[in-house]
Design a protein around this motif. Structure first.
Motif, PDB file in Angstrom:
ATOM      1  N   VAL A   1       0.837  -1.210   0.000  1.00 42.39           N
ATOM      2  CA  VAL A   1       0.000   0.000   0.000  1.00 42.39           C
ATOM      3  C   VAL A   1       0.869   1.256   0.000  1.00 42.39           C
ATOM      4  CG1 VAL A   1      -1.623   1.327   1.414  1.00 42.39           C
ATOM      5  CG2 VAL A   1      -2.011  -1.101   1.046  1.00 42.39           C
ATOM      6  N   LEU A   2       1.893   1.281   0.834  1.00 42.87           N
ATOM      7  CA  LEU A   2       2.766   2.462   0.891  1.00 42.87           C
ATOM      8  C   LEU A   2       3.512   2.689  -0.418  1.00 42.87           C
ATOM      9  CD1 LEU A   2       4.221   2.207   4.491  1.00 42.87           C
ATOM     10  CD2 LEU A   2       2.583   3.863   3.612  1.00 42.87           C
TER      11      LEU A   2
ATOM     12  N   TRP B   1       3.057   5.861  -2.808  1.00 40.88           N
ATOM     13  CA  TRP B   1       4.230   6.653  -3.161  1.00 40.88           C
ATOM     14  C   TRP B   1       4.325   6.814  -4.681  1.00 40.88           C
ATOM     15  CZ3 TRP B   1       7.112   9.818  -0.548  1.00 40.88           C
ATOM     16  CH2 TRP B   1       8.283  10.279  -1.125  1.00 40.88           C
ATOM     17  N   MET B   2       4.036   5.742  -5.424  1.00 39.64           N
ATOM     18  CA  MET B   2       4.065   5.860  -6.880  1.00 39.64           C
ATOM     19  C   MET B   2       2.959   6.781  -7.382  1.00 39.64           C
ATOM     20  SD  MET B   2       5.098   2.138  -8.398  1.00 39.64           S
ATOM     21  CE  MET B   2       3.817   1.214  -7.576  1.00 39.64           C
ATOM     22  N   TRP B   3       1.823   6.794  -6.685  1.00 44.17           N
ATOM     23  CA  TRP B   3       0.685   7.582  -7.126  1.00 44.17           C
ATOM     24  C   TRP B   3       0.814   9.047  -6.721  1.00 44.17           C
ATOM     25  CZ3 TRP B   3      -4.308   8.217  -4.112  1.00 44.17           C
ATOM     26  CH2 TRP B   3      -5.277   8.864  -4.885  1.00 44.17           C
ATOM     27  N   LYS B   4       1.093   9.311  -5.445  1.00 46.06           N
ATOM     28  CA  LYS B   4       1.105  10.674  -4.925  1.00 46.06           C
ATOM     29  C   LYS B   4       2.426  11.068  -4.270  1.00 46.06           C
ATOM     30  CE  LYS B   4      -2.987  12.235  -5.824  1.00 46.06           C
ATOM     31  NZ  LYS B   4      -3.225  13.439  -6.587  1.00 46.06           N
ATOM     32  N   GLY B   5       3.510  10.411  -4.625  1.00 54.76           N
ATOM     33  CA  GLY B   5       4.804  10.738  -4.032  1.00 54.76           C
ATOM     34  C   GLY B   5       5.281  12.130  -4.380  1.00 54.76           C
TER      35      GLY B   5
ATOM     36  N   ARG C   1       6.901  17.517  -2.597  1.00 52.03           N
ATOM     37  CA  ARG C   1       6.719  18.961  -2.701  1.00 52.03           C
ATOM     38  C   ARG C   1       6.408  19.568  -1.333  1.00 52.03           C
ATOM     39  NH1 ARG C   1       1.907  20.374  -5.916  1.00 52.03           N
ATOM     40  NH2 ARG C   1       2.734  18.744  -7.242  1.00 52.03           N
ATOM     41  N   LEU C   2       5.615  18.885  -0.522  1.00 48.64           N
ATOM     42  CA  LEU C   2       5.290  19.399   0.817  1.00 48.64           C
ATOM     43  C   LEU C   2       6.535  19.492   1.688  1.00 48.64           C
ATOM     44  CD1 LEU C   2       1.950  17.569   1.650  1.00 48.64           C
ATOM     45  CD2 LEU C   2       2.279  20.009   1.264  1.00 48.64           C
ATOM     46  N   PHE C   3       7.397  18.478   1.631  1.00 47.58           N
ATOM     47  CA  PHE C   3       8.575  18.470   2.481  1.00 47.58           C
ATOM     48  C   PHE C   3       9.700  19.335   1.929  1.00 47.58           C
ATOM     49  CE2 PHE C   3       6.701  14.467   4.130  1.00 47.58           C
ATOM     50  CZ  PHE C   3       6.605  14.871   5.441  1.00 47.58           C
TER      51      PHE C   3
END
Length: 77
Positions: free
Chosen positions: A48-49, A53-57, A62-64
Motif C-alpha cells: 500500500v505504501l 508513493w508511486m501515485w502521490k509521491g 513537494r510538501l517536504f
C-alpha cells in the motif's frame, strides 16, 4: 541517484511484494494460517505504501521540500 532509478526501485518492490499476496490468495485453505501474519503485517502495508508513493509521491516530496512556513511576527504599536 536519478528519479527514473528511484521509480524503478519502488515499482519493483511493489511487484515483488505482490507475489506473496497472490500465493496467500491461491494457497490451500489449511495453509492460510501460516501465511496470514506476514501477509497482513508486512506485505500488504508495504504494498500500500509503495503504491501510494508511486501515485502521490510527488505531492509528498513537494510538501517536504518547501519546509514549514515562518511564523508571522506581530508589530507593537
Amino acid at each position: 541517484m536519478s528519479s527514473a532509478t528511484k521509480r524503478s526501485i519502488v515499482r519493483w518492490i511493489h511487484i515483488v511484494l505482490a507475489i506473496p499476496i497472490v500465493g496467500y490468495v491461491y494457497s490451500p485453505f489449511d495453509q492460510i494460517p501460516n501465511y496470514a501474519p506476514p501477509t497482513r503485517f508486512v506485505f500488504v502495508p508495504v504494498l500500500v505504501l509503495s503504491g501510494l508513493w508511486m501515485w502521490k509521491g510527488h505531492v509528498v516530496r513537494r510538501l517536504f521540500s518547501k519546509g514549514s512556513p515562518q511564523p508571522v511576527q506581530k508589530q507593537c504599536e
